[in-house]
Design an enzyme around this catalytic site. Structure first.
Site, mmCIF file in Angstrom:
data_model
loop_
_atom_site.group_PDB
_atom_site.id
_atom_site.type_symbol
_atom_site.label_atom_id
_atom_site.label_comp_id
_atom_site.label_asym_id
_atom_site.label_seq_id
_atom_site.Cartn_x
_atom_site.Cartn_y
_atom_site.Cartn_z
ATOM 1 C CG ASN A 43 1.001 -1.712 1.691
ATOM 2 O OD1 ASN A 43 0.275 -1.122 0.890
ATOM 3 N ND2 ASN A 43 0.512 -2.396 2.714
ATOM 4 C CD1 TRP A 44 4.109 4.112 -0.716
ATOM 5 C CD2 TRP A 44 3.032 4.917 -2.511
ATOM 6 N NE1 TRP A 44 5.054 4.599 -1.581
ATOM 7 C CE2 TRP A 44 4.419 5.107 -2.702
ATOM 8 C CE3 TRP A 44 2.157 5.345 -3.507
ATOM 9 C CZ2 TRP A 44 4.950 5.697 -3.845
ATOM 10 C CZ3 TRP A 44 2.686 5.934 -4.658
ATOM 11 C CH2 TRP A 44 4.062 6.113 -4.811
ATOM 12 C CE LYS A 45 0.422 -0.416 5.850
ATOM 13 N NZ LYS A 45 0.439 -0.682 7.295
ATOM 14 C CG HIS A 72 -1.703 -5.639 4.785
ATOM 15 N ND1 HIS A 72 -2.087 -5.047 5.971
ATOM 16 C CD2 HIS A 72 -0.415 -5.278 4.575
ATOM 17 C CE1 HIS A 72 -1.078 -4.355 6.445
ATOM 18 N NE2 HIS A 72 -0.049 -4.473 5.625
ATOM 19 C CD GLU A 82 -2.975 -1.785 7.595
ATOM 20 O OE1 GLU A 82 -2.076 -1.282 8.296
ATOM 21 O OE2 GLU A 82 -3.108 -1.525 6.385
ATOM 22 C CD GLU A 111 0.900 -8.259 7.222
ATOM 23 O OE1 GLU A 111 1.198 -7.099 6.960
ATOM 24 O OE2 GLU A 111 -0.262 -8.682 7.222
ATOM 25 N N GLY A 119 3.442 -0.566 12.001
ATOM 26 C CA GLY A 119 3.075 0.814 12.297
ATOM 27 C C GLY A 119 3.224 1.198 13.754
ATOM 28 C CB SER A 143 8.407 -1.360 12.398
ATOM 29 O OG SER A 143 7.094 -0.972 12.772
ATOM 30 N N GLY A 177 6.056 -0.359 5.082
ATOM 31 C CA GLY A 177 4.934 0.554 5.234
ATOM 32 C C GLY A 177 5.400 1.992 5.328
ATOM 33 N N GLY A 178 5.493 2.506 6.532
ATOM 34 C CA GLY A 178 5.794 3.917 6.765
ATOM 35 C C GLY A 178 7.051 4.417 6.082
#
Length: 251
Positions: free
Chosen positions: A9-11, A95, A97, A167, A173, A213, A234-235
């Protein structure tokens, strides 16, 4: 055997050119890997070229969100029809966010899940608790609320095309990861809840990803847990080599 899915998930990261360059590199790194479904959730602006770049490869493309309506006066929104026409296969919904920053409710997310399925898209439904909810002993209550609300009206047959991503919000993150044992406890709870809702055959067959993470150095231990069927990354999905290492760790 449940499908193992590792999705990035590049966001709000990567321009169109950066996305194409990344996918060109990733194709070579994961070529020939059949035991894991490799998915990239790119920004809307990169979806068209991302689909083209991955044609004929073992990489699938996901959108990071969508509106449940097919068309209309919804400025700035993207419809399932638009995604389907591009060749997108998955869509990330609910998600944390989106829930936190944009006030998305279970009811709204549920409408998106239904719309995705109606248009042949595979929803990745995100569920999970905040730190204060975990500390208050409400993890199972929150997760059950997200799942039951997000899947309201979804049939057992439709569940064959739904992915759940657990999640823990406190581990997204932050660099803090749930231990494999902590993650497995919640995944097992989700599995039992799905079995209760849809029966043993369907409940046992749903892919449940871990998203919080996950990195190359902890992916294998997490994914080796009984009820963890891959990851929503994510990251670590922003760099092709690290992401490919997670895909390989899932084999």
């Amino acid at each position: 055997m449940r499908k193992i899915i590792v999705a990035g998930n590049w966001k709000m990261n990567k321009t169109n050119k950066e996305a194409v360059s990344f996918l060109s590199e990733l194709k070579g790194l994961v070529n020939g890997i059949d035991g894991v479904e490799t998915v990239i959730g790119a920004p809307f602006t990169a979806l068209s070229d991302a689909v083209k770049e991955t044609e004929g490869s073992n990489i699938k493309i996901a959108a990071q969100n969508m509106n449940p309506n097919e068309s209309g006066a919804y400025t700035g929104e993207i419809s399932p029809l638009m995604l389907k026409e591009l060749g997108v296969e998955y869509v990330i919904l609910g998600h944390s966010e989106r829930r936190e920053y944009y006030g998305e409710t279970n009811e709204f997310i549920n409408a998106k899940v239904k719309a995705a399925l109606n248009h042949g898209l595979k929803p990745i439904l995100c569920v999970g608790e905040k730190l204060e909810e975990r500390e208050a002993g409400k993890t199972e209550d929150v997760v059950a609320d997200h799942i039951q609300g997000g899947l309201a009206g979804i049939t057992a047959e439709e569940m064959k095309n739904v992915v759940i991503a657990y999640e823990p919000v406190w581990a997204i993150g932050t660099g803090v990861t749930a231990t494999p044992q902590q993650a497995e406890l919640v995944h097992n709870f989700i599995r039992l809840l799905l079995i209760d809702m849809y029966g043993k055959v369907i409940g046992e067959g749903v892919t449940i990803q871990y998203g919080g993470s996950m990195k190359p150095d902890n992916a294998k231990e997490l994914i080796s847990q009984t009820n963890i069927d891959g990851g929503l990354i994510g990251g670590a999905s922003l760099e092709a080599k690290s992401f490919s290492e997670i895909v390989k760790a899932a084999l």
